[in-house]
Design a protein around this motif. Structure first.
Motif, mmCIF file in Angstrom:
data_model
loop_
_atom_site.group_PDB
_atom_site.id
_atom_site.type_symbol
_atom_site.label_atom_id
_atom_site.label_comp_id
_atom_site.label_asym_id
_atom_site.label_seq_id
_atom_site.Cartn_x
_atom_site.Cartn_y
_atom_site.Cartn_z
ATOM 1 N N ILE A 25 0.864 -1.181 0.000
ATOM 2 C CA ILE A 25 0.000 0.000 0.000
ATOM 3 C C ILE A 25 0.896 1.225 0.000
ATOM 4 O O ILE A 25 1.869 1.303 0.748
ATOM 5 N N ASP A 27 2.298 4.798 0.915
ATOM 6 C CA ASP A 27 2.254 5.585 2.147
ATOM 7 C C ASP A 27 1.237 6.717 2.067
ATOM 8 O O ASP A 27 0.725 7.182 3.084
ATOM 9 N N THR A 29 -1.730 6.616 0.655
ATOM 10 C CA THR A 29 -3.120 6.140 0.642
ATOM 11 C C THR A 29 -3.781 6.412 1.992
ATOM 12 O O THR A 29 -3.193 6.168 3.046
ATOM 13 N N VAL A 31 -6.234 5.294 4.722
ATOM 14 C CA VAL A 31 -6.778 3.995 5.121
ATOM 15 C C VAL A 31 -7.601 4.134 6.393
ATOM 16 O O VAL A 31 -7.457 5.095 7.154
ATOM 17 N N LEU A 36 -6.046 -2.058 10.106
ATOM 18 C CA LEU A 36 -4.665 -2.411 10.443
ATOM 19 C C LEU A 36 -4.547 -3.004 11.840
ATOM 20 O O LEU A 36 -3.627 -3.773 12.117
ATOM 21 N N GLN A 64 -9.531 7.714 9.908
ATOM 22 C CA GLN A 64 -8.828 7.515 8.642
ATOM 23 C C GLN A 64 -7.568 8.363 8.613
ATOM 24 O O GLN A 64 -7.573 9.523 9.032
ATOM 25 N N ARG A 66 -3.359 8.768 6.512
ATOM 26 C CA ARG A 66 -2.402 8.293 5.517
ATOM 27 C C ARG A 66 -1.767 7.020 6.060
ATOM 28 O O ARG A 66 -1.513 6.881 7.255
ATOM 29 N N TYR A 67 -1.472 6.101 5.171
ATOM 30 C CA TYR A 67 -0.959 4.795 5.572
ATOM 31 C C TYR A 67 0.309 4.917 6.409
ATOM 32 O O TYR A 67 0.485 4.198 7.398
ATOM 33 N N GLU A 68 1.208 5.840 6.050
ATOM 34 C CA GLU A 68 2.455 5.973 6.802
ATOM 35 C C GLU A 68 2.189 6.402 8.254
ATOM 36 O O GLU A 68 2.855 5.934 9.177
ATOM 37 N N ALA A 70 -0.729 5.876 9.869
ATOM 38 C CA ALA A 70 -1.474 4.781 10.500
ATOM 39 C C ALA A 70 -0.527 3.682 10.983
ATOM 40 O O ALA A 70 -0.676 3.159 12.098
ATOM 41 N N LYS A 71 0.446 3.331 10.173
ATOM 42 C CA LYS A 71 1.428 2.314 10.573
ATOM 43 C C LYS A 71 2.181 2.741 11.826
ATOM 44 O O LYS A 71 2.382 1.935 12.748
#
Length: 209
Positions: A25, A27, A29, A31, A36, A64, A66-68, A70-71
């Motif tokens: 995915i 970074d 995006t 999500v 996760l 929600q 950004r993927y970076e 969220a991780k």
């Protein structure tokens, strides 16, 4: 030779679906955090009337990011859980239209980012408003409620109990170790890095079905 080619084609046909499922995915995006990890608690205030706007402005209570970001938040939450706590979320991605509504009600850049300038990192999916609670759901005392617009919510305000100061320190140090940065006036607000490569977004929340 012909048989070898056919075997290779057959192998690729079998593995293509698996390869597609493992595609990374981006970074950038946006999500849904709950996809996760299921280890977060939620109190998404703007999906209720319990906020300074006194009205519900989100269609659902999803977080929600950004993927970076969220991780990184998942990793921070793992650190909290090892210490007997977990993150409780108040706000995540916020559309620019809602930022404008907040600015209309409270046009003070100490607490509400100006949507007509750079906007907020919330508008980029890179900011979170949060606290921590014990694993059994017991609230942790942070000295003020979320969205308390006053000096008592500032990080440099120290006329608080030792317990509150320790709780704020734990929150700050753990999040900073995962790449988040605080702002002076709000103990609950954290930006993921200082990333302005994303433009403020005005896409409504994706509430799904």
């Amino acid at each position: 030779m012909k048989r070898t080619i056919l075997q290779t084609i057959f192998f690729l046909l079998l593995t293509l679906p698996a390869m597609a499922q493992k595609s990374p995915i981006s970074d950038s995006t946006i999500v849904d955090l709950s996809t996760l990890s299921e280890d977060f608690a939620y109190d998404m205030r703007y999906a209720t009337t319990n906020n300074f706007l006194k009205e519900k402005v989100y269609d659902c209570d999803k977080c929600q990011l950004r993927y970076e970001a969220a991780k990184a938040l998942v990793e921070a939450n793992k650190q909290f859980m090892e210490k007997g706590y977990r993150i409780r979320l108040f706000d995540c991605y916020r559309s620019l239209d809602i930022q404008k509504k907040m600015w209309d009600i409270y046009p003070n850049p100490q607490y509400v980012a100006n949507p007509y300038k750079n906007g907020s990192q919330h508008n980029r999916g890179l900011a979170v408003d949060l606290t921590i609670e014990k694993l059994d759901g017991t609230p942790v005392d942070m000295g003020t409620d979320f969205d308390h617009f006053g000096k008592e919510a500032h990080h440099d305000y120290t006329a608080l109990s030792e317990e509150v100061l320790a709780n704020r320190k734990l929150l700050k140090e753990t999040l900073e170790a995962s790449g988040f940065r605080s702002i002076r006036t709000e103990w609950w607000h954290y930006n993921f890095k200082s990333n302005y490569r994303y433009m403020p977004a005005n896409t409504p929340q994706d509430c799904g079905e």
